[in-house]
Design an enzyme around this catalytic site. Structure first.
Site, PDB file in Angstrom:
ATOM      1  N   LYS A   1      22.370   1.497  -6.316  1.00  0.00           N
ATOM      2  CA  LYS A   1      21.880   0.238  -6.877  1.00  0.00           C
ATOM      3  C   LYS A   1      20.460   0.067  -6.369  1.00  0.00           C
ATOM      4  O   LYS A   1      20.245  -0.027  -5.158  1.00  0.00           O
ATOM      5  CB  LYS A   1      22.729  -0.942  -6.403  1.00  0.00           C
ATOM      6  CG  LYS A   1      24.203  -0.833  -6.698  1.00  0.00           C
ATOM      7  CD  LYS A   1      24.952  -1.968  -5.987  1.00  0.00           C
ATOM      8  CE  LYS A   1      24.866  -1.772  -4.483  1.00  0.00           C
ATOM      9  NZ  LYS A   1      24.976  -3.032  -3.739  1.00  0.00           N
TER      10      LYS A   1
ATOM     11  N   ASP B   1      27.947  -0.205   0.194  1.00  0.00           N
ATOM     12  CA  ASP B   1      26.776  -0.465   1.055  1.00  0.00           C
ATOM     13  C   ASP B   1      27.051  -0.329   2.559  1.00  0.00           C
ATOM     14  O   ASP B   1      26.494  -1.085   3.361  1.00  0.00           O
ATOM     15  CB  ASP B   1      26.206  -1.858   0.785  1.00  0.00           C
ATOM     16  CG  ASP B   1      25.697  -2.032  -0.633  1.00  0.00           C
ATOM     17  OD1 ASP B   1      25.704  -1.042  -1.391  1.00  0.00           O
ATOM     18  OD2 ASP B   1      25.309  -3.155  -0.996  1.00  0.00           O
TER      19      ASP B   1
ATOM     20  N   CYS C   1      27.384  -8.323  -2.120  1.00  0.00           N
ATOM     21  CA  CYS C   1      27.588  -7.193  -3.030  1.00  0.00           C
ATOM     22  C   CYS C   1      29.055  -6.932  -3.350  1.00  0.00           C
ATOM     23  O   CYS C   1      29.373  -6.520  -4.466  1.00  0.00           O
ATOM     24  CB  CYS C   1      26.928  -5.943  -2.455  1.00  0.00           C
ATOM     25  SG  CYS C   1      25.131  -6.094  -2.357  1.00  0.00           S
TER      26      CYS C   1
END
Length: 214
Positions: free
Chosen positions: A110, A15, A144
């Site tokens: 995701k 991310d 995450c």
């Protein structure tokens, strides 16, 4: 690269996207010293270069938060807390920040999920490549990155978290790292540590015992 147990290592970049790392959305959400985020991103850039130099596979994971992918609980939470969707598909916020996949490197998405293992094809790719050790970099350590480390451990992967390549959003960073060491047996070290790039060796008590005649 393979370790002493024959398991391959992969660097998983989690991310590292604009809405999480730079600009008004990221800075308003982070709320802390922005140089901490900058340092985590800079560390991740170095880690990606180090992995490629060592011929360690680099895998990128990205988040998209489009409302159509959010479950009811996710939407309820956002409504209660006044959260707006981040990293909308096709937006600047969803783009990678200062890192990008090289030709042939895989990207897994995701969709309104924290856990990289909920990205379609992620685990299957690692298994097919013989990966047994994940080196994690990116954001955030307590969201995450932690969620991915938790699932990785439960699925039998060794976990290394690069401490110079991530930052915590909600919790004290040292507490997050200690939790992962205690609960997941994670190795926490920097990208400059050569040991970070190979799977841990099995201790004597972990080597399977083969009985005579078995």
């Amino acid at each position: 690269m393979t370790g002493p147990t024959g398991e391959r290592t992969a660097l998983v970049v989690v991310d590292v996207q604009n809405d999480f790392c730079t600009g008004p959305t990221a800075l308003a959400r982070f709320g802390g010293d922005p140089t901490v985020l900058d340092a985590a991103v800079a560390g991740t850039v170095r880690a990606v270069a180090a992995a490629r130099a060592r011929e360690v596979e680099v895998v990128f994971v990205r988040f998209t938060g489009d409302p159509e992918h959010q479950g009811a609980a996710w939407r309820s939470r956002d409504h209660a807390l006044g959260k707006r969707p981040k990293c909308l598909e096709g937006s600047w916020g969803a783009e990678f920040h200062r890192v990008a996949p090289a030709p042939g490197e895989r990207v897994f998405t995701k969709r309104a999920r924290f856990d990289a293992f909920l990205g379609e094809g992620f685990e299957e790719h690692l298994r097919a490549r013989g990966v047994g050790h994940l080196v994690l970099a990116g954001v955030y350590a307590d969201v995450c990155v932690d969620t991915t480390a938790r699932t990785a451990f439960q699925k039998g992967f060794h976990v290394t978290v690069l401490t110079d390549c991530t930052a915590a959003l909600h919790l004290p960073y040292d507490d997050v790292l200690r939790f992962m060491r205690v609960v997941y047996g994670a190795r926490t070290t920097t990208a400059s540590d050569p040991a970070a790039w190979t799977a841990p060796a099995l201790g004597p008590e972990e080597v399977p015992c083969i009985r005579p005649g078995a």
